[in-house]
Design an enzyme around this catalytic site. Sequence first.
Site, short mmCIF file in Angstrom:
data_model
loop_
_atom_site.label_atom_id
_atom_site.label_comp_id
_atom_site.label_asym_id
_atom_site.label_seq_id
_atom_site.Cartn_x
_atom_site.Cartn_y
_atom_site.Cartn_z
N ASN A 1 -7.65 -2.88 14.31
CA ASN A 1 -9.14 -3.22 13.79
C ASN A 1 -9.22 -4.50 13.12
O ASN A 1 -10.11 -4.79 12.09
CB ASN A 1 -9.66 -2.03 12.98
CG ASN A 1 -9.22 -1.45 11.96
OD1 ASN A 1 -8.15 -2.16 11.34
ND2 ASN A 1 -9.50 -0.59 11.15
N HIS B 1 -7.42 -4.74 10.14
CA HIS B 1 -7.24 -4.75 8.66
C HIS B 1 -5.97 -5.39 8.42
O HIS B 1 -4.97 -5.59 8.96
CB HIS B 1 -7.16 -3.19 8.24
CG HIS B 1 -5.99 -2.33 8.78
ND1 HIS B 1 -6.04 -1.02 9.08
CD2 HIS B 1 -4.71 -2.64 8.95
CE1 HIS B 1 -4.97 -0.52 9.18
NE2 HIS B 1 -4.08 -1.55 9.27
N ASP C 1 0.70 -1.29 0.05
CA ASP C 1 -0.05 -0.10 -0.08
C ASP C 1 1.02 1.26 0.00
O ASP C 1 2.09 1.44 0.24
CB ASP C 1 -0.85 0.13 1.15
CG ASP C 1 -0.46 -0.50 2.34
OD1 ASP C 1 0.79 -0.36 2.86
OD2 ASP C 1 -0.99 -1.07 3.44
N GLU D 1 -9.71 -1.98 5.28
CA GLU D 1 -10.35 -1.90 6.56
C GLU D 1 -11.67 -2.84 6.54
O GLU D 1 -12.18 -3.27 5.73
CB GLU D 1 -10.72 -0.29 6.53
CG GLU D 1 -9.65 0.81 6.30
CD GLU D 1 -8.88 1.01 7.63
OE1 GLU D 1 -8.72 0.02 8.53
OE2 GLU D 1 -8.22 1.81 8.06
C1 F6R Z 1 1.26 -1.38 6.23
C2 F6R Z 1 -0.08 -2.16 6.14
C3 F6R Z 1 -0.62 -2.05 7.45
C4 F6R Z 1 0.04 -2.62 8.76
C5 F6R Z 1 -1.15 -2.50 10.00
C6 F6R Z 1 0.02 -2.50 11.24
O1 F6R Z 1 1.88 -1.61 4.90
O2 F6R Z 1 -0.41 -2.61 5.34
O3 F6R Z 1 -1.76 -2.87 7.34
O4 F6R Z 1 0.56 -3.69 8.65
O5 F6R Z 1 -1.41 -1.04 10.26
O6 F6R Z 1 0.71 -1.53 11.38
P1 F6R Z 1 1.93 -1.47 12.78
O7 F6R Z 1 2.88 -2.67 12.23
O8 F6R Z 1 2.38 -0.43 12.60
O9 F6R Z 1 1.37 -1.88 13.66
#
Ligand code: F6R
Length: 252
Positions: free
Chosen positions: A137, A139, A68, A144
């Site tokens: 959440n 994701h 992403d 989401e």
């Molecule tokens: C990042 C991504 C997100 C993160 C998720 C967890 O490329 O795709 O899904 O993996 O938000 O973020 P952290 O690791 O910062 O807790």
Amino acid sequence: MLKIIYSKTKEEAGKAAANIIAKQLKVKPDSVLGLATGSSPIGMYSELITMCKNGKISFKNVKSVNLDEYVGLSPEHDQSYAYFMRKNLFDHVDINLENTNLPSGLATDPEEECKRYDEVVASMGGVDVQVLGIGNNGHIGFNEPADIFPYGTSVVELTESTINANSRFFASRDLVPTKAISMGVGQIMSAEKILLIALGEGKAEILERSLFGDVTPRVPASILRFAKDVTVVADEAALSVIIEKHPEAISK
Ligand code: F6R
């Protein structure tokens, strides 16, 4: 197949995750890696940099697709995921930058950019290992909680919970982008292997719900239960609810 690997600390988890990627690169030096940003994979990337500097692994023939990118951020912006990948991995290993791919945050038409990125992902001929973190959440990528599991790349409106979680990296909450371009759940699920990294107690409840609760697009990571080969690498804090409720599910 679901395997949950216990690590006492986040440092150990970083090593465990890096060993999985290193093994993959030994077996298939021209692997296609699906990569994630965020805090979860940082320890793994740092271990991989050390292994590469020590000549244990090489990224020379690796191709990568990232999950992403924020809409509106240029690759030079220090919170863009393009910048994150250079800083935390690409600038320190022997990967050919031309073989690395991220959605463009600056595309004038983000919908067109999604189509282009779908073609990029398809042109890889399959992702060998997809690295994931998990949002508070549930994701994965920036998919989401929703009514459906999107198959391909799409423009997503980030939820309040995600914007709040990500505001820790920005000078103020107002500066956090509200949209991102994310690979879809279908593309994530098509990977040969999935490596999910979860660290810290903030992930404990959602990790248990994703891996042991109902499979529903309201908890996007729950779809991983239907993936062919998923390894979860987590520290003790992130595993605390699973340790309490399903201790038998954990490999030590
Ligand atoms: C990042 C991504 C997100 C993160 C998720 C967890 O490329 O795709 O899904 O993996 O938000 O973020 P952290 O690791 O910062 O807790």
